[in-house]
Design an enzyme around this catalytic site. Structure first.
Site, mmCIF file in Angstrom:
data_model
loop_
_atom_site.group_PDB
_atom_site.id
_atom_site.type_symbol
_atom_site.label_atom_id
_atom_site.label_comp_id
_atom_site.label_asym_id
_atom_site.label_seq_id
_atom_site.Cartn_x
_atom_site.Cartn_y
_atom_site.Cartn_z
ATOM 1 N N CYS A 56 0.793 -1.235 0.000
ATOM 2 C CA CYS A 56 0.000 0.000 0.000
ATOM 3 C C CYS A 56 0.824 1.284 0.000
ATOM 4 O O CYS A 56 0.763 2.069 -0.945
ATOM 5 C CB CYS A 56 -0.943 -0.011 1.203
ATOM 6 S SG CYS A 56 -2.197 -1.307 1.146
ATOM 7 N N HIS A 106 -2.405 6.472 2.820
ATOM 8 C CA HIS A 106 -1.383 5.824 3.647
ATOM 9 C C HIS A 106 -0.083 6.629 3.676
ATOM 10 O O HIS A 106 1.007 6.088 3.483
ATOM 11 C CB HIS A 106 -1.127 4.388 3.185
ATOM 12 C CG HIS A 106 -0.602 3.498 4.275
ATOM 13 N ND1 HIS A 106 -0.756 2.144 4.262
ATOM 14 C CD2 HIS A 106 0.078 3.774 5.406
ATOM 15 C CE1 HIS A 106 -0.206 1.613 5.344
ATOM 16 N NE2 HIS A 106 0.317 2.601 6.052
#
Length: 508
Positions: A56, A106
């Site tokens: 991610c 993120h």
């Protein structure tokens, strides 16, 4: 009402962990995704697009900056994305765009904006260094944040989960923002990025979407589980990292997991449909570039592997569709990368990236979209959990070569072997291809240096994290704030002006 000379607006629709093999030319026929299928019909579809890194945070930092992890230094899910690296949000904002983010990106570190003028939600994952791997302890499993197969054995139905709550909020705030943009109080063009966390595991879906896949023909993997001892060394490391030996996964667990995953694609499709509907009803669609992309894929039980973190097609390949004024609706077969979104956007809206191009790994896809030329071979990197040293890969035509200083090379021909079951690295017939690609990769990467830089980063972060969690704790997690005194009706406002200004369209 837009004018032909108005700069285009941009809507970036990002999802998490969506396997690109399910998007051979838009969504596969068995997927119940009417809104994405309609978007595909008016988009250029890049059928062979790869993540810059199959995890991610590294994938997203690379997507936003057009730089590989070895440049961004976002090696894993706990590596800081530093403020001096320009993103597409910086470039667009510098050119006069309003930039906003609803959802996950993120970002790790104290900068939680990275060029976005406005962020509508918090993130779903932590922003600190707590998830830092440790190459000095190969094989160590950190159970409280490493993946395990509980997502598979616990697959099923729920009406609300942590992730459903998050994506419901992401969609709500994104729609509210589109309505606000339509009102026209800000004359600038805009770029809104909407980033969902589905269909990322856990494999749990709402019943009405689950029910769509009762008779789905794709519930069983194409490639059955491969025994541990026959897996390649990195796949073995990933199986150990996810503690697969501790979980007894049945065939029914696999089918339920895949069914929930497909159901969550339908869930995300519905949310995206709601946003595209707002765009249409607010008369914004004609002059808005729409991009649909994922950060990385999911193995979905193929070969007995789950999640991502490798360069196999299920993990590394992602969907990429671009609907833009001046681009044809077409399918492009040549490989592309998520690194390419930034330079592609820059060309579409007329931004000059000359000052940063020497440090950019992406290439504009505008030419390939129009049938003019092709992108260079596509690079990928991985240096996060489950690895003991960095891995790199190159997709060149039908060939994919994976190198790691710890492992034998893996060379596959995706035209002849789409399931990547035959390693051709030692095949004498492939010696010229092997030599050419190895030379290209050796010129691009110094793996010993890459390894040393990752280890140094990990060591620094372990020190900093332990220090910052000792005593008073100041979290970096983004805190979305609302100015309640500027919302709805307040006594410093003229009610008549307010009601007229907040209405769109006006006078109808």
């Amino acid at each position: 009402m837009t004018r032909p000379t108005d700069p285009p607006n941009i809507l970036v629709l990002m999802v998490d962990q969506l396997n690109g093999t399910l998007f051979p030319d838009g969504p596969a026929d068995f997927l119940h995704a009417p809104h994405l299928k309609a978007l595909a019909q008016r988009s250029v579809r890049f059928a062979n697009t790869y993540t810059a890194s199959p995890l991610c945070a590294p994938a997203r930092a690379s997507f936003m900056s057009g730089q590989l992890p070895s440049r961004t230094r976002v090696y894993d899910n706990a590596a800081e994305f530093t403020s001096d690296i320009p993103t597409y949000a910086h470039h667009l904002r510098r050119a006069g765009y309003h930039t906003a983010l609803s959802g996950k990106m993120h970002f790790v570190g104290p900068d939680q904006l990275h060029g976005f003028e406005e962020r509508l939600t918090t993130d779903i994952y932590p922003a600190d260094f707590g998830w830092t791997p440790d190459y000095t302890k190969p094989g160590e499993r950190i159970d409280w944040w490493y993946h395990n197969l509980g997502s598979v054995t616990g697959a099923g139905v729920a009406e609300i989960t942590n992730q459903l709550e998050y994506d419901d909020e992401v969609a709500y705030h994104a729609a509210r923002k589109l309505y606000d943009l339509a009102r026209g109080h800000d004359a600038r063009p805009w770029c809104l990025t909407v980033s969902f966390t589905h269909p990322h595991d856990p494999y749990v879906a709402r019943k009405r979407f689950w029910d769509l896949y009762e008779d789905c023909p794709a519930l069983d993997p194409i490639v059955p589980p491969i025994p541990f001892e026959e897996q390649d060394p990195h796949a073995q490391r990933l199986m150990l990292a996810s503690d697969q030996a501790a979980s007894h996964v049945t065939d029914e667990d696999v089918r339920r997991s895949r069914r929930a995953y497909f159901a969550n694609i339908s869930y995300v499709d519905e949310k995206i449909g709601e946003l595209l509907d707002v765009l249409e009803r607010c008369r914004l669609s004609e002059n808005t570039i729409v991009i649909f992309v994922s950060d990385h894929g999911d193995m979905l039980g193929e070969r007995g592997l789950w999640f991502k973190m490798n360069f196999l097609e299920g993990s590394a390949r992602v969907p990429l569709m671009i609907a833009a004024p001046g681009l044809p609706a077409a399918r492009v077969e040549r490989a592309a990368s998520t690194l390419d979104v930034l330079p592609t956007l820059a060309e579409l809206v007329g931004l000059d990236l000359a000052s940063v191009m020497p440090w950019t790994d992406g290439e504009s896809l505008v030419g390939p979209a129009r049938g003019e030329g092709a992108r260079s071979p596509v690079p990928m990197e991985y240096a996060a959990e489950g690895s003991y040293a960095p891995l790199v890969a190159l997709r060149d035509g039908p060939w994919k070569l994976i190198l790691c200083d710890l492992d034998p090379p893996i060379l596959t021909n995706l035209d002849e072997d789409p399931q990547e079951l035959v390693n051709r690295a030692q095949d004498p017939a492939c010696a010229p291809v092997m030599a050419e690609m190895t030379a290209a990769m050796t010129a691009r990467w110094d793996l010993a240096r890459f390894d040393a830089e990752v280890r140094a980063s990990q060591a620094r972060r372990h020190v900093v994290y332990e220090a910052l969690r000792n005593g008073a704790y100041y979290p970096w997690d983004f805190q979305p704030l609302q100015q309640a005194s500027e919302r709805y009706m307040r006594n410093h406002m003229d009610l008549n002006v307010l009601e007229d200004g907040q209405r769109f369209p006006r006078g109808e």
